[in-house]
Design a protein around this motif. Structure first.
Motif, PDB file in Angstrom:
ATOM      1  N   GLY A 157      46.968  41.736  47.690  1.00 34.01           N
ATOM      2  CA  GLY A 157      46.813  42.041  49.104  1.00 34.01           C
ATOM      3  C   GLY A 157      47.818  41.287  49.948  1.00 34.01           C
ATOM      4  O   GLY A 157      48.850  40.819  49.464  1.00 34.01           O
ATOM      5  N   TYR A 158      47.476  41.137  51.245  1.00 34.00           N
ATOM      6  CA  TYR A 158      48.414  40.556  52.193  1.00 34.00           C
ATOM      7  C   TYR A 158      47.825  39.369  52.935  1.00 34.00           C
ATOM      8  O   TYR A 158      48.327  38.963  53.981  1.00 34.00           O
ATOM      9  CB  TYR A 158      48.871  41.635  53.191  1.00 34.00           C
ATOM     10  N   LYS A 159      46.757  38.803  52.394  1.00 34.64           N
ATOM     11  CA  LYS A 159      46.155  37.606  52.977  1.00 34.64           C
ATOM     12  C   LYS A 159      45.476  36.836  51.856  1.00 34.64           C
ATOM     13  O   LYS A 159      45.331  37.324  50.732  1.00 34.64           O
ATOM     14  CB  LYS A 159      45.142  37.990  54.057  1.00 34.64           C
ATOM     15  N   ASN A 160      45.055  35.613  52.148  1.00 34.33           N
ATOM     16  CA  ASN A 160      44.357  34.812  51.155  1.00 34.33           C
ATOM     17  C   ASN A 160      42.927  35.305  50.954  1.00 34.33           C
ATOM     18  O   ASN A 160      42.247  35.688  51.918  1.00 34.33           O
ATOM     19  CB  ASN A 160      44.316  33.341  51.585  1.00 34.33           C
ATOM     20  N   TYR A 161      42.478  35.280  49.702  1.00 39.22           N
ATOM     21  CA  TYR A 161      41.091  35.613  49.373  1.00 39.22           C
ATOM     22  C   TYR A 161      40.421  34.379  48.784  1.00 39.22           C
ATOM     23  O   TYR A 161      41.086  33.428  48.343  1.00 39.22           O
ATOM     24  CB  TYR A 161      41.050  36.790  48.395  1.00 39.22           C
ATOM     25  N   SER A 162      39.104  34.388  48.772  1.00 39.85           N
ATOM     26  CA  SER A 162      38.356  33.223  48.296  1.00 39.85           C
ATOM     27  C   SER A 162      38.565  33.014  46.803  1.00 39.85           C
ATOM     28  O   SER A 162      38.937  33.931  46.063  1.00 39.85           O
ATOM     29  CB  SER A 162      36.866  33.395  48.604  1.00 39.85           C
ATOM     30  N   ASP A 163      38.287  31.800  46.348  1.00 42.24           N
ATOM     31  CA  ASP A 163      38.507  31.453  44.944  1.00 42.24           C
ATOM     32  C   ASP A 163      37.664  32.304  43.997  1.00 42.24           C
ATOM     33  O   ASP A 163      38.106  32.624  42.888  1.00 42.24           O
ATOM     34  CB  ASP A 163      38.196  29.970  44.718  1.00 42.24           C
ATOM     35  N   ASP A 164      36.442  32.668  44.418  1.00 37.72           N
ATOM     36  CA  ASP A 164      35.616  33.476  43.522  1.00 37.72           C
ATOM     37  C   ASP A 164      36.197  34.874  43.337  1.00 37.72           C
ATOM     38  O   ASP A 164      36.084  35.475  42.262  1.00 37.72           O
ATOM     39  CB  ASP A 164      34.161  33.545  44.010  1.00 37.72           C
ATOM     40  N   VAL A 165      36.866  35.395  44.374  1.00 38.36           N
ATOM     41  CA  VAL A 165      37.523  36.702  44.245  1.00 38.36           C
ATOM     42  C   VAL A 165      38.734  36.589  43.325  1.00 38.36           C
ATOM     43  O   VAL A 165      38.966  37.468  42.483  1.00 38.36           O
ATOM     44  CB  VAL A 165      37.939  37.234  45.632  1.00 38.36           C
ATOM     45  N   VAL A 166      39.497  35.521  43.466  1.00 38.08           N
ATOM     46  CA  VAL A 166      40.656  35.309  42.594  1.00 38.08           C
ATOM     47  C   VAL A 166      40.219  35.249  41.137  1.00 38.08           C
ATOM     48  O   VAL A 166      40.802  35.904  40.258  1.00 38.08           O
ATOM     49  CB  VAL A 166      41.405  34.019  42.986  1.00 38.08           C
ATOM     50  N   ASP A 167      39.178  34.481  40.861  1.00 40.79           N
ATOM     51  CA  ASP A 167      38.695  34.328  39.486  1.00 40.79           C
ATOM     52  C   ASP A 167      38.223  35.667  38.915  1.00 40.79           C
ATOM     53  O   ASP A 167      38.569  36.037  37.786  1.00 40.79           O
ATOM     54  CB  ASP A 167      37.554  33.312  39.454  1.00 40.79           C
ATOM     55  N   LYS A 168      37.450  36.413  39.697  1.00 42.01           N
ATOM     56  CA  LYS A 168      36.914  37.686  39.216  1.00 42.01           C
ATOM     57  C   LYS A 168      38.026  38.712  39.013  1.00 42.01           C
ATOM     58  O   LYS A 168      38.007  39.489  38.047  1.00 42.01           O
ATOM     59  CB  LYS A 168      35.879  38.220  40.207  1.00 42.01           C
ATOM     60  N   PHE A 169      39.005  38.725  39.916  1.00 48.43           N
ATOM     61  CA  PHE A 169      40.103  39.681  39.785  1.00 48.43           C
ATOM     62  C   PHE A 169      40.880  39.429  38.496  1.00 48.43           C
ATOM     63  O   PHE A 169      41.178  40.361  37.739  1.00 48.43           O
ATOM     64  CB  PHE A 169      41.042  39.590  40.990  1.00 48.43           C
TER      65      PHE A 169
END
Length: 652
Positions: free
Chosen positions: A102-114
């Motif tokens: 995407g074009y903005k920062n996402y939370s750490d739990d979203v990063v891990d799941k992705f």
């Protein structure tokens, strides 16, 4: 006599050189506006898989949202389909660190799941980069890649500035090695890495770190091929290339050329030349169906890239943005202003999203005739440190000019983001969700995903045309119009709708849809990132997935004689010095569909208070009150298009 074939046969006695093929991701993103279909890939993937590449870069970057937005495809299904067929070659993706795809920062739990689901569906190698080379923005993604057993490739976003010394790059590389990266890529997104600098930087890195080095460049300046040669001779063990019909200009150098060059050295690529020829023939034929505008590559080399360092796609966006503002004659001024804005912001590398931030601010400075008279929210967030730490310090005076009394943060930006997954689907129709991957798509691109889910849920016979098909049909019509004496009328600035489609994914779509469907549109929103294409025919109600557009109503209060809000067509003559739009764009009364309006009629505001937003050039620009007083009238409805200098509201 030594021949090309003889040298290939002697490859076993040479040093192996690994080649990553970018044809399935960066090449068509650079040349075809990311319009390659999954079917296009599956028709040739068996042959590509047998070429002998080190890896196939086929996912990430812009491919994720374009799949849903323009191709009406599920990006996860594309990944699964390719993985099922490509059993010999590792699959690789480009991951924007904390931004993911995407074009903005996402939370750490979203990063891990992705990352978890990407590995599960077939990604073997993750090239993780941060636009500012801020290692803090890479922590979560690299940690997740290692956690789920994939290859984590760190990245140095390459640029040239007084701040970007070899020492700075080596220091960033050491930090990434400490995070556990398995290899490191020099990512030259603009094609400005010279052969000499390639040799020096690779040599400096090899002295200080003990992980393999890979080089990624673009052919825009003409230096990529010799830079590859010198970088490999200095010790880089891998390079990025594309098949010849998909190579050159703003894409990567052609793989066939590099194979021939290194065949005369002590390096060997070990690639199957017959397979390469078959792949080249396939894409040479396919190109006519996917390159939106015939003859789109108007030049082979762009030497100006060495001066302004602006990636290829950004130049065409500049032209489209300035044309929309009626200021196409200011293109040269905007390019010069990029250099000044970049210096003010601490010399960020020009790669998504910082390229959009720097470029749009430069355009606004030129249009307004005054530097930083209009500052998009994204620029303010950058100065606050929400995108990360700039390569060079910004001056205190500049920070005060942008933030006023505010101060930048001094911690990892993602630390301020609460976990998103527990609540992200609270308002999502459960019937849309088929698997966990859909939830991730919605989390990263909510509006885009909703449009795609809605389209996907319809019976096949009732689905509207695929936007990319409409693009191609209109472009074909425009390309044939000269012979038929039916030339499409150019828009402002001399750019035809079909040209705008090629030059900017987010321009010209409304024209195509209206011409192809016969609809007369009274609402059109074309934005990027977290905001999707929105079309509404006259008299139609907005779709459920589209934010509601409501007229501004007077604030309910006990105070007597409160003025009423006029309709958007009300006369403004009764009011002195109304607040006017500084540029052409879209008017919004709040910062997001679920947020309250900044002001309503009857509100008392102080000088400097934010009263509305005008979105333009994919960034959101806060409009502030020029004086203290009471809001007497609002002349525009939420979501309306406004011209430069159009009256927005009255304060007295």
């Amino acid at each position: 006599m030594t021949t090309f074939s003889n040298l290939q046969e002697d490859a076993l006695h040479k040093i192996p050189l690994r080649i990553t093929d970018t044809t399935l991701r960066d090449a068509h993103q650079s040349l075809w506006a990311t319009r390659m279909r999954t079917e296009d890939i599956l028709n040739i993937i068996d042959v590509i898989d047998n070429v002998g590449y080190y890896s196939l870069e086929m996912w990430g970057g812009a491919t994720f949202d374009v799949c849903m937005r323009f191709l009406r495809e599920n990006p996860w299904e594309r990944l699964r389909a390719i993985k099922k067929r490509a059993q010999n070659t590792p699959l690789q993706m480009l991951l924007r660190g904390q931004n993911l795809v995407g074009y903005k920062n996402y939370s750490d739990d979203v990063v891990d799941k992705f990352v978890n689901l990407a590995v599960k569906n077939g990604i073997d190698i993750f090239r993780c980069f941060d636009a500012l080379n801020d290692t803090r923005n890479l922590e979560a993604s690299i940690k997740a890649v290692k956690k789920y057993g994939a290859h984590a490739q760190g990245t140095l976003a390459y640029t040239i500035s007084p701040a970007h010394t070899e020492e700075l790059y080596v220091a960033a590389a050491k930090e990434q090695v400490q995070l556990g990266v398995d290899s490191l890529c020099i990512k030259d997104m603009a094609g400005i890495l010279s052969p000499l600098r390639a040799e020096r930087l690779v040599s400096a890195l090899i002295k200080e770190i003990d992980v393999p080095i890979q080089i990624h460049s673009h052919a825009t300046s003409g230096m990529a091929t010799p830079a590859y040669v010198e970088g490999v001779r200095a010790g880089a063990g891998a390079i990025d290339c594309a098949i010849s019909p998909m190579a050159g200009f703003t894409a990567q150098p052609p793989v066939e050329t590099l194979v021939a060059i290194f065949s005369e050295t002590n390096y060997s690529t070990g690639l199957d030349l017959d397979a390469l020829a078959e792949v080249a023939g396939y894409f040479n034929t396919l190109r006519d169906q996917r390159e939106v505008e015939a003859g789109a590559r108007k030049s082979i080399i762009d030497p100006n890239i060495l001066i302004h360092q602006i990636p290829g796609g950004m130049i065409s966006n500049f032209r489209s943005q300035l044309s929309k503002q009626g200021a196409l004659d200011k293109l040269d001024d905007a390019l010069e202003e990029v250099t000044r804005v970049r210096k003010d912001l601490g010399y960020p590398p020009l790669v998504t999203p910082t390229s959009q931030i720097v470029g749009t601010q430069a355009v606004m400075n030129v249009i307004a005739g005054e530097r930083y008279a209009v500052v998009p929210n994204e620029v303010k967030e950058y100065v606050r440190g929400k995108y990360g730490r700039p390569p060079a310090p910004m001056s205190p005076e500049f920070i005060a000019q942008i933030l006023g009394d505010g101060t930048p943060i001094d911690h990892r930006p993602a630390d301020d983001i609460e976990p998103m997954l527990p609540t992200v689907t609270d308002e999502l129709d459960p019937s849309y969700v088929r698997d966990d991957e859909d939830i991730l798509s919605y989390t990263i691109f909510p509006e885009v995903a909703l449009e795609y889910f809605s389209w996907r849920s319809l019976p096949e016979a009732e689905r509207p045309p695929i936007p990319a098909d409409l693009e191609y049909a209109e472009a074909t019509k425009a390309n044939q119009s000269d012979a038929a004496q039916e030339t499409v009328a150019p828009q402002e600035g001399g750019i035809s709708p079909a040209q705008q489609v090629h030059e900017n994914d987010y321009q010209g779509i409304g024209y195509i849809v209206s011409q192809s469907s016969g609809l007369q549109l009274d609402e059109l929103t074309i934005t990027k990132g977290d905001f999707s294409l929105s079309l509404r025919a006259k008299g139609a109600q907005p779709a459920a997935a589209t934010p509601q557009v409501a007229s501004v109503q007077p604030k309910q209060a006990d105070a007597p004689a409160e003025p009423s809000a006029p309709s958007p067509t009300s006369s403004v003559e009764a009011y002195e010095d109304p607040v006017r739009s500084p540029l052409t764009g879209t008017f919004y009364t709040s910062s997001a569909p679920d947020k309250p309006d900044f002001v309503q009629v009857g509100d008392v505001v102080q000088e400097g208070d934010v009263v509305c937003i005008v979105e333009a050039m994919k960034l959101f620009n806060e409009i502030t009150a020029p004086k203290s007083g009471t809001v007497q009238a609002i002349f525009v409805s939420n979501g309306d298009a406004v011209e430069k200098d159009a009256p927005l509201l009255a304060i007295e």
